[in-house]
Design a protein around this motif. Structure first.
Motif: not given
Length: 450
Positions: A278-294, A304-313
C-alpha cells in the motif's frame, strides 16, 4: 527368668523384654539376657544398654532390647538439565536490585552443539535387616532413558549426554523429551508477557510487536499483526501482514527482503527488496535492491530501483528518491579496502614492535622488567584491537560483495504519478520535480540526465 517375656513387632524391626510388676526371679546378667534373646532367634541390633539396665534391676516393665535397620531407598535415574531454565518467564534482575520487564527469557535460544541434558544413572539403595538377622531388600529404583527430541541427538562420544543438532529454541514436547526447534511460534503479542526475543531460527509472531521491545532472529521473521515503535533485527526475510507504524523511534534491519502492507514513520534497512503493498509514509528506507510501493509520501528512499504508482502528494510534501545505492556500495567497498590496507600495515608494524621488544629486552631467564612487561601488554591489546578491526572490515566487504552479486538490477526510477517537491538523486546529481508529472521514468545508465 521364667517370668520374663520376649516380644517383637510384626515387621521384626523391634524386640522387647517384658518384666512382670513384681520383678523377675533368678539371677539376670547381660550375658544370660543375650542368650535368652538368641534362643528366641533375636541376633541383630541388640541394645546392650537395655540388657545392662534389666540386669541392674531397674526395669519393672517393658523395654526395647533390639532394633533392626530399615532399608535405605536409592536414588532413581533422572535427566539433569544442563541449560538453566529457572529464570525463564521472570524479569531480569539488574545490579541495582530493579528488574527489567523487557527481558524475561520467554525464548531460550540454543546454538548447535550446546550440551542440553545428561542422564544421571540410578543409585541403588542399601538393604536393611530385622532383629532376626534377615535382610530387608531395598526397594528397586527406576531408570530412565535419554530420548532425543526434535533437533537433538545423543552425543557420539558420551551416550549419557544430549546435545543440540540445530540452532533454535529450547522446549519440552508432550512426551517430556527435550527438543530444539529452528522455528518458534509466539501465540500473541511481543509485549511484557514475552519480553524481548532473541532467536537464532525462524520466528512467527501471531500478534503485534509492541512499542519499546526488541526482536532479533537468525532466520526469517513473520508478523501476523503489526510492528509498533520496536527494534527489529532479521537475518532472513521479514514478512509483516499488517504494517510498521511508529513515531520515528522504530527501526528495522533486515539481511533479506521485506514485505509489508504499509510503513509509516520508520527507519528501514534491507539488503534485499522492500515490497510495500500500500503506502510508505514519512519513512527512511534503504534497500540493496528494489523498493516497490503503491504510494510514497515524505521521507527518503535509497535503493537501486524504485517503482511506485504515486510519489508525493498534492500538499507537495518533500520526498527524496535516491537510486545511487549501487554506486554508494561501490564507493563504500573502495573506501573499506583502502582502510584495510592501512589497518593491515598497522597490524604488521605492531607484530614487529612486539618481536623487537622481546628480542632486545628479555633476559637469559626469559623474563622482562615490570616496565617492559607493561609495554608488552599494551602492544598485545593494540594488536588484538587492530586484528578485530581487520576482521570487521573484511566481513563488511564480503557483505557488500554479496549484495552486489545478488542484485542484477540497473539503477532506475519508474513512477506513475509524481508530485512537485519530489527530489530525484543519483550520485552527486539532483533534480527537483517542479510540476505534477505522469509516467516518470529515470535510468542513469541509459543516458538519462538530472
Amino acid at each position: 527368668m521364667s517370668e520374663i517375656s520376649v516380644l517383637h513387632t510384626p515387621d521384626g524391626l523391634r524386640a522387647f523384654i517384658q518384666i512382670p510388676p513384681q520383678g523377675a526371679t533368678g539371677e539376670m546378667t547381660p550375658v544370660s539376657l543375650r542368650q535368652l534373646l538368641n534362643r528366641k532367634g533375636i541376633v541383630f541390633g541388640i541394645i546392650e544398654e537395655s540388657l545392662a539396665a534389666i540386669a541392674a534391676g531397674g526395669i519393672q516393665n517393658r523395654i526395647e532390647v533390639a532394633r533392626g535397620v530399615l532399608p535405605k531407598p536409592g536414588v532413581p535415574g533422572h535427566i539433569q538439565m544442563l541449560v538453566d531454565v529457572s529464570e525463564m518467564g521472570r524479569p531480569k534482575l539488574l545490579s541495582d536490585g530493579s528488574v527489567d520487564h523487557h527481558e524475561i527469557g520467554t525464548v531460550i535460544d540454543i546454538k548447535k552443539g550446546t550440551e542440553l541434558a545428561r542422564k544421571i544413572h540410578p543409585r541403588p539403595g542399601i538393604d536393611g535387616m530385622n532383629v532376626f538377622g534377615k535382610s530387608i531388600p531395598a526397594p528397586p529404583v527406576e531408570d530412565v532413558n535419554l530420548c532425543p527430541g526434535v533437533g537433538t541427538a545423543v552425543c557420539g562420544s558420551d551416550p549419557d549426554l544430549l546435545i543440540a543438532e540445530v540452532d533454535g529454541a529450547l522446549g519440552i514436547d508432550t512426551d517430556g523429551k527435550v527438543e530444539v526447534r529452528d522455528e518458534k511460534v509466539i501465540n500473541g503479542d511481543i509485549d511484557y508477557s514475552t519480553g524481548n526475543i532473541v532467536f537464532s531460527g525462524n520466528l512467527s509472531v501471531r500478534g503485534t510487536i509492541r512499542s519499546g521491545f526488541t526482536v532479533e532472529t537468525g532466520g526469517n521473521l513473520k508478523v501476523n499483526g503489526s510492528i509498533e515503535d520496536a527494534n527489529i533485527g532479521c537475518k532472513g526475510n521479514l514478512d509483516i501482514r499488517g504494517g510498521a507504524v511508529g513515531s520515528g523511534n522504530g527501526k528495522i534491519l533486515c539481511k533479506g527482503s521485506i514485505r509489508a502492507r504499509h510503513i509509516e514513520n520508520f527507519v528501514v534497512e534491507a539488503d534485499g527488496d522492500v515490497i510495500i503493498s500500500e503506502d510508505v509514509m514519512h519513512s527512511s528506507i534503504i534497500s540493496g535492491s528494489r523498493v516497490r510501493s503503491k504510494l510514497i509520501v515524505g521521507g527518503n528512499i535509497i535503493a537501486i530501483e524504485i517503482d511506485a504508482d504515486v510519489v508525493g502528494s498534492g500538499a507537495e510534501t518533500k520526498t527524496i528518491l535516491d537510486v545511487g545505492r549501487k554506486q554508494m556500495l561501490f564507493q563504500e567497498r573502495h573506501s573499506l579496502l583502502k582502510e584495510l590496507v592501512f589497518v593491515a600495515s598497522e597490524f604488521i608494524a605492531l607484530k614487529q614492535q612486539i618481536f623487537a621488544l622481546v628480542k632486545d629486552t628479555m633476559d637469559e631467564n626469559g623474563t622482562l622488567s615490570p616496565e617492559k612487561e607493561e609495554e608488552l601488554q599494551e602492544l598485545k591489546e593494540k594488536i588484538i584491537e587492530t586484528n578485530n578491526t581487520c576482521l570487521k572490515i573484511q566481513a563488511r566487504v564480503k557483505e557488500i560483495e554479496r549484495i552486489q552479486n545478488s542484485c542484477e538490477l540497473d539503477p532506475g526510477i519508474m513512477i506513475g504519478t509524481v508530485f512537485p517537491n519530489t527530489f530525484i538523486r543519483y550520485g552527486s546529481g539532483e533534480k527537483m520535480i517542479m510540476d505534477k508529472t505522469e509516467r516518470f521514468v529515470f535510468h542513469p545508465g541509459k543516458k538519462s540526465k538530472l
